[in-house]
Design a protein around this motif. Structure first.
Motif, PDB file in Angstrom:
ATOM      1  N   LEU A  34      39.107  30.251 -18.980  1.00 40.10           N
ATOM      2  CA  LEU A  34      39.091  31.686 -19.282  1.00 40.10           C
ATOM      3  C   LEU A  34      40.381  32.017 -20.025  1.00 40.10           C
ATOM      4  O   LEU A  34      41.479  31.743 -19.533  1.00 40.10           O
ATOM      5  N   ILE A  35      40.227  32.593 -21.217  1.00 37.93           N
ATOM      6  CA  ILE A  35      41.388  33.004 -22.003  1.00 37.93           C
ATOM      7  C   ILE A  35      41.492  34.519 -21.932  1.00 37.93           C
ATOM      8  O   ILE A  35      40.546  35.236 -22.291  1.00 37.93           O
ATOM      9  N   VAL A  36      42.623  34.995 -21.449  1.00 44.97           N
ATOM     10  CA  VAL A  36      42.859  36.438 -21.325  1.00 44.97           C
ATOM     11  C   VAL A  36      43.981  36.793 -22.289  1.00 44.97           C
ATOM     12  O   VAL A  36      45.161  36.561 -22.006  1.00 44.97           O
ATOM     13  N   TYR A  74      36.739  29.254 -12.459  1.00 47.17           N
ATOM     14  CA  TYR A  74      37.411  28.672 -13.624  1.00 47.17           C
ATOM     15  C   TYR A  74      38.337  27.530 -13.223  1.00 47.17           C
ATOM     16  O   TYR A  74      39.059  27.612 -12.231  1.00 47.17           O
ATOM     17  N   ASP A  75      38.310  26.480 -14.035  1.00 44.58           N
ATOM     18  CA  ASP A  75      39.236  25.369 -13.828  1.00 44.58           C
ATOM     19  C   ASP A  75      40.646  25.735 -14.273  1.00 44.58           C
ATOM     20  O   ASP A  75      41.624  25.187 -13.759  1.00 44.58           O
ATOM     21  N   LEU A  76      40.746  26.653 -15.223  1.00 44.49           N
ATOM     22  CA  LEU A  76      42.054  27.035 -15.745  1.00 44.49           C
ATOM     23  C   LEU A  76      41.954  28.403 -16.413  1.00 44.49           C
ATOM     24  O   LEU A  76      40.943  28.723 -17.043  1.00 44.49           O
ATOM     25  N   ILE A  77      43.010  29.189 -16.259  1.00 45.43           N
ATOM     26  CA  ILE A  77      43.099  30.485 -16.939  1.00 45.43           C
ATOM     27  C   ILE A  77      44.334  30.468 -17.827  1.00 45.43           C
ATOM     28  O   ILE A  77      45.424  30.095 -17.382  1.00 45.43           O
ATOM     29  N   GLN A 103      44.106  29.094  -7.845  1.00 47.74           N
ATOM     30  CA  GLN A 103      43.680  29.184  -9.241  1.00 47.74           C
ATOM     31  C   GLN A 103      44.809  28.774 -10.188  1.00 47.74           C
ATOM     32  O   GLN A 103      45.861  29.410 -10.228  1.00 47.74           O
ATOM     33  N   PRO A 104      44.622  27.706 -10.991  1.00 58.01           N
ATOM     34  CA  PRO A 104      45.653  27.317 -11.963  1.00 58.01           C
ATOM     35  C   PRO A 104      45.721  28.326 -13.114  1.00 58.01           C
ATOM     36  O   PRO A 104      44.693  28.669 -13.712  1.00 58.01           O
ATOM     37  N   LEU A 147      44.416  20.212 -17.006  1.00 57.73           N
ATOM     38  CA  LEU A 147      43.049  19.962 -16.533  1.00 57.73           C
ATOM     39  C   LEU A 147      42.934  18.574 -15.911  1.00 57.73           C
ATOM     40  O   LEU A 147      42.259  18.394 -14.891  1.00 57.73           O
ATOM     41  N   GLU A 148      43.602  17.599 -16.519  1.00 55.89           N
ATOM     42  CA  GLU A 148      43.570  16.244 -15.972  1.00 55.89           C
ATOM     43  C   GLU A 148      44.253  16.187 -14.608  1.00 55.89           C
ATOM     44  O   GLU A 148      43.777  15.517 -13.685  1.00 55.89           O
TER      45      GLU A 148
END
Length: 471
Positions: A34-36, A74-77, A103-104, A147-148
């Protein structure tokens, strides 16, 4: 109900762990990002450069974010700081941490400065990117790295959950404890209190929470002995370094430094540290009871005595054997032993059970037996061939408690004028507080000591009174 445990099952558990990882890797889905960010050009470039490698969702405002965000989605924000107002992203970061501490989040901003950098990391951001010094390719590389790391943490958690010995159990109360462990490890509140009788497995619960909390504490952990003279200083040092802090003998810390402890925990920045306080059940009216009834934010986990969850005994015994088998010749427990173990009262709780299983394994191993039989339990064989006047010849834990108190009795018989500090020094204890704690726990565990250890009772009237009063 009969249970049969042994090496085949342990190998089967290892196979499950390996297969779980294989399935996880083979069926790996695209990461969900997710890109904010209110910079549409930046969003477009990032999306195009990613080349469809990930499932990317884009939002441009707080309102859109709140419509989309769900815990675990989400895996990443990737979060901008100005949305569109200055520092609005940091406020959103606080909201994310409150909803999902695991949450990362990566902060990316074109207005980087030291103040926002430090604040972002304090709030729990895993990285801080200056858009003016990193191009889109570099930002994507950073995203891939994080992510890795997340994938590796998940795989490690899968393997560890399968392979770790189960020192919790399957009873209704054990299931409730397991749920509390998962919740506390996921949320990582400032203060977690694990309370129960001596030997009930409080330390095992605290360790499980620590493992669960590694995703938030970056693997940093500390241990503080609440009975030590410098306990409060050690706690404050640990808190200054951040991470997961386990405080053993917490009742001593509460009794001596209750207000200071409460104040230190209250000052912990959200997400930086978690204190897990291991407490022994106390008397009504003590600081411990006041703490339990106070409004101070905390997660409280009560660990019941083993006598209230007899159904867990086979699981716990097998876990003890599993730990032992990792270092010695593998053994299994004869199913006929379960009813024998479940018929015991276990005043020493889980610790007594684990000691009993370990000793039975030693006896079986000495006889070259591959199976622990009923006769390997609850024996008393003095190594020197002499007889003992122990009142607990068939109870290993209580026998050890009695033996320790006899050392004190013998010393006081020879030197009746010793004071408490001299006795602690003469017996080789680290401190007087340690000796007093041992006396208190001994008299609580074995009420018979009131009649057979009169000298110890006279030397430590306050501690023995706490254990139950004069008999």
């Amino acid at each position: 109900m009969l249970f049969h445990f042994g090496p085949p099952k342990e190998l089967f558990k290892i196979d499950i762990a390996i297969m779980s990882l294989m399935v996880h890797n083979c069926n790996m889905k695209m990461a969900k990002l997710l890109i904010v960010d209110d910079d549409t050009a930046f969003q477009r470039q990032l999306y195009e450069k990613s080349g469809g490698m990930h499932d990317i969702e884009q939002v441009y405002s707080l309102g859109e974010f709140r419509e989309l965000f769900r815990v675990g989605r989400y895996d990443l924000i990737l979060l901008d700081i100005r949305l569109p107002r200055e520092r609005e992203g940091l406020g959103l970061m606080r909201d994310i941490q409150a909803l999902d501490p695991a949450q990362p989040v990566i902060i990316a901003t074109a207005y980087a400065d030291l103040e926002t950098h430090l604040e972002a990391l304090e709030l729990g951001a895993i990285r801080y990117i200056d858009k003016t010094t990193c191009d889109i390719g570099q930002i994507l590389t950073i995203i891939e790295e994080e992510l890795e790391k997340g994938r590796l943490r998940r795989e490690l958690r899968i393997a560890r959950d399968v392979l770790l010995p189960d020192y919790i159990g399957i009873s209704e109360s054990a299931t409730a404890i397991r749920a509390s462990i998962d919740e506390a490890g996921f949320r990582c509140p400032r203060l977690i209190i694990v309370c129960g009788e001596v030997g009930a497995g409080r330390w095992l619960v605290a360790e499980r929470i620590r493992i669960r909390a590694e995703h938030r504490m970056n693997g940093v952990s500390h241990k503080v002995d609440g009975s030590s003279v410098n306990a409060l200083d050690s706690l404050q040092t640990a808190l200054s370094q951040g991470g997961f802090v386990i405080v053993t003998n917490g009742e001593c810390l509460c009794d001596n430094h209750f207000a200071a402890f409460e104040n230190a925990v209250a000052k912990i920045p959200q997400g930086r540290s978690t204190v897990c306080l291991i407490l022994r059940e106390g008397d009504e009216g003590s600081d411990l009871t006041k703490f339990k009834k106070s409004d101070f934010p905390k997660t409280w986990i009560d660990v019941p005595p083993l006598s209230e969850r007899i159904v867990d005994i086979p699981i716990l015994a097998q876990s003890a054997l599993q730990t032992r088998n990792q270092k010695s010749r593998p053994l299994i427990i004869n199913p006929q032993c379960w009813s024998l173990l479940q018929d015991q009262t276990w005043p020493g709780n889980i610790e007594e059970l684990l000691s009993t299983v370990t000793i039975a394994a030693v006896r079986a191993d000495a006889q070259k037996s591959e199976v622990i039989l009923p006769e390997h339990f609850f024996q008393h064989n003095p190594t020197d061939g002499s007889k003992t006047n122990s009142p607990f010849p068939f109870d290993y834990t209580r026998h050890c408690v009695w033996a320790e108190m006899q050392l004190i009795e013998n010393l006081l018989a020879k030197k009746p004028m010793l004071n408490q500090s001299q006795a602690a020094s003469g017996l080789g204890y680290k401190s007087l507080a340690t000796l007093r704690r041992h006396v208190l726990e001994a008299f609580r565990t074995c009420p018979e000591l009131f009649s057979i250890c009169p000298r110890t009772r006279r030397l430590f009237p306050t501690d023995t009174a706490k254990a139950g009063g004069k008999k």
